[in-house]
Design a protein around this motif. Structure first.
Motif, PDB file in Angstrom:
ATOM      1  N   GLU A  39      84.366  52.860  32.180  1.00 46.87           N
ATOM      2  CA  GLU A  39      84.431  52.698  33.574  1.00 46.87           C
ATOM      3  C   GLU A  39      83.294  51.546  33.659  1.00 46.87           C
ATOM      4  O   GLU A  39      83.542  50.710  34.774  1.00 46.87           O
ATOM      5  N   ALA A  40      82.040  51.659  32.894  1.00 47.37           N
ATOM      6  CA  ALA A  40      81.248  50.635  33.199  1.00 47.37           C
ATOM      7  C   ALA A  40      81.505  49.205  33.306  1.00 47.37           C
ATOM      8  O   ALA A  40      81.265  48.378  33.816  1.00 47.37           O
ATOM      9  N   VAL A  41      82.770  48.941  32.491  1.00 44.61           N
ATOM     10  CA  VAL A  41      83.278  47.615  32.179  1.00 44.61           C
ATOM     11  C   VAL A  41      84.261  47.304  33.299  1.00 44.61           C
ATOM     12  O   VAL A  41      84.462  46.006  33.179  1.00 44.61           O
ATOM     13  N   LEU A  42      84.755  48.215  34.006  1.00 47.49           N
ATOM     14  CA  LEU A  42      85.761  48.013  34.877  1.00 47.49           C
ATOM     15  C   LEU A  42      85.391  47.297  36.288  1.00 47.49           C
ATOM     16  O   LEU A  42      86.043  46.708  36.957  1.00 47.49           O
ATOM     17  N   ALA A  43      84.043  47.680  36.640  1.00 48.11           N
ATOM     18  CA  ALA A  43      83.408  47.146  38.116  1.00 48.11           C
ATOM     19  C   ALA A  43      81.927  46.702  37.785  1.00 48.11           C
ATOM     20  O   ALA A  43      81.337  46.901  36.904  1.00 48.11           O
ATOM     21  N   ASP A  44      81.723  46.089  38.952  1.00 46.51           N
ATOM     22  CA  ASP A  44      80.188  45.771  38.999  1.00 46.51           C
ATOM     23  C   ASP A  44      79.586  46.708  39.927  1.00 46.51           C
ATOM     24  O   ASP A  44      79.833  46.814  41.256  1.00 46.51           O
ATOM     25  N   TRP A  45      78.762  47.820  39.116  1.00 44.16           N
ATOM     26  CA  TRP A  45      78.195  48.834  39.767  1.00 44.16           C
ATOM     27  C   TRP A  45      76.909  48.397  40.435  1.00 44.16           C
ATOM     28  O   TRP A  45      76.035  47.713  39.853  1.00 44.16           O
ATOM     29  N   THR A  46      76.591  49.173  41.664  1.00 42.40           N
ATOM     30  CA  THR A  46      75.199  48.979  42.309  1.00 42.40           C
ATOM     31  C   THR A  46      74.324  49.804  41.465  1.00 42.40           C
ATOM     32  O   THR A  46      73.161  49.212  41.199  1.00 42.40           O
ATOM     33  N   VAL A  47      74.758  51.141  41.133  1.00 37.45           N
ATOM     34  CA  VAL A  47      73.785  51.934  40.287  1.00 37.45           C
ATOM     35  C   VAL A  47      74.679  52.843  39.415  1.00 37.45           C
ATOM     36  O   VAL A  47      75.630  52.928  40.004  1.00 37.45           O
ATOM     37  N   ILE A  48      74.267  53.445  38.327  1.00 35.24           N
ATOM     38  CA  ILE A  48      74.756  54.317  37.666  1.00 35.24           C
ATOM     39  C   ILE A  48      73.707  55.409  37.157  1.00 35.24           C
ATOM     40  O   ILE A  48      72.840  55.414  36.799  1.00 35.24           O
ATOM     41  N   VAL A  49      74.325  56.487  37.876  1.00 32.64           N
ATOM     42  CA  VAL A  49      73.612  57.893  37.523  1.00 32.64           C
ATOM     43  C   VAL A  49      74.324  58.502  36.128  1.00 32.64           C
ATOM     44  O   VAL A  49      75.264  58.731  36.186  1.00 32.64           O
ATOM     45  N   LEU A  50      73.269  58.579  35.272  1.00 35.04           N
ATOM     46  CA  LEU A  50      73.613  58.802  33.851  1.00 35.04           C
ATOM     47  C   LEU A  50      72.979  60.057  33.453  1.00 35.04           C
ATOM     48  O   LEU A  50      71.886  59.907  33.121  1.00 35.04           O
ATOM     49  N   ASP A  51      73.605  60.998  33.066  1.00 38.99           N
ATOM     50  CA  ASP A  51      73.140  62.413  32.370  1.00 38.99           C
ATOM     51  C   ASP A  51      72.646  61.816  31.077  1.00 38.99           C
ATOM     52  O   ASP A  51      73.444  61.206  30.341  1.00 38.99           O
TER      53      ASP A  51
END
Length: 67
Positions: A39-51
């Motif tokens: 998913e990370a490569v599919l869009a320009d994320w403002t923030v990623i909440v990562l466990d």
């Protein structure tokens, strides 16, 4: 603002997704590190909440792949 949530516990993932959406965020939530990387490569994320404790890859490995 786009938020990617990577969390393996379904209940926590749902709480985060619902809460963030209620505050106006566009949220995508996935349950594994591999899905997070995909998913990370599919869009320009403002923030990623990562466990950190994911079932397939730990969060540190996922973060390195995302970078």
């Amino acid at each position: 603002m786009r938020v990617l949530v990577v969390e393996d516990e379904a209940r926590m993932r749902d709480v985060l997704r619902i809460g963030l959406r209620e505050h106006g965020f566009d949220v995508t939530a996935v349950g594994t590190g591999r899905e997070g990387i995909d998913e990370a490569v599919l869009a320009d994320w403002t923030v990623i909440v990562l466990d950190i404790n994911l079932p397939d890859l730990d969060g540190f490995t996922v973060c390195r792949h995302m970078r």
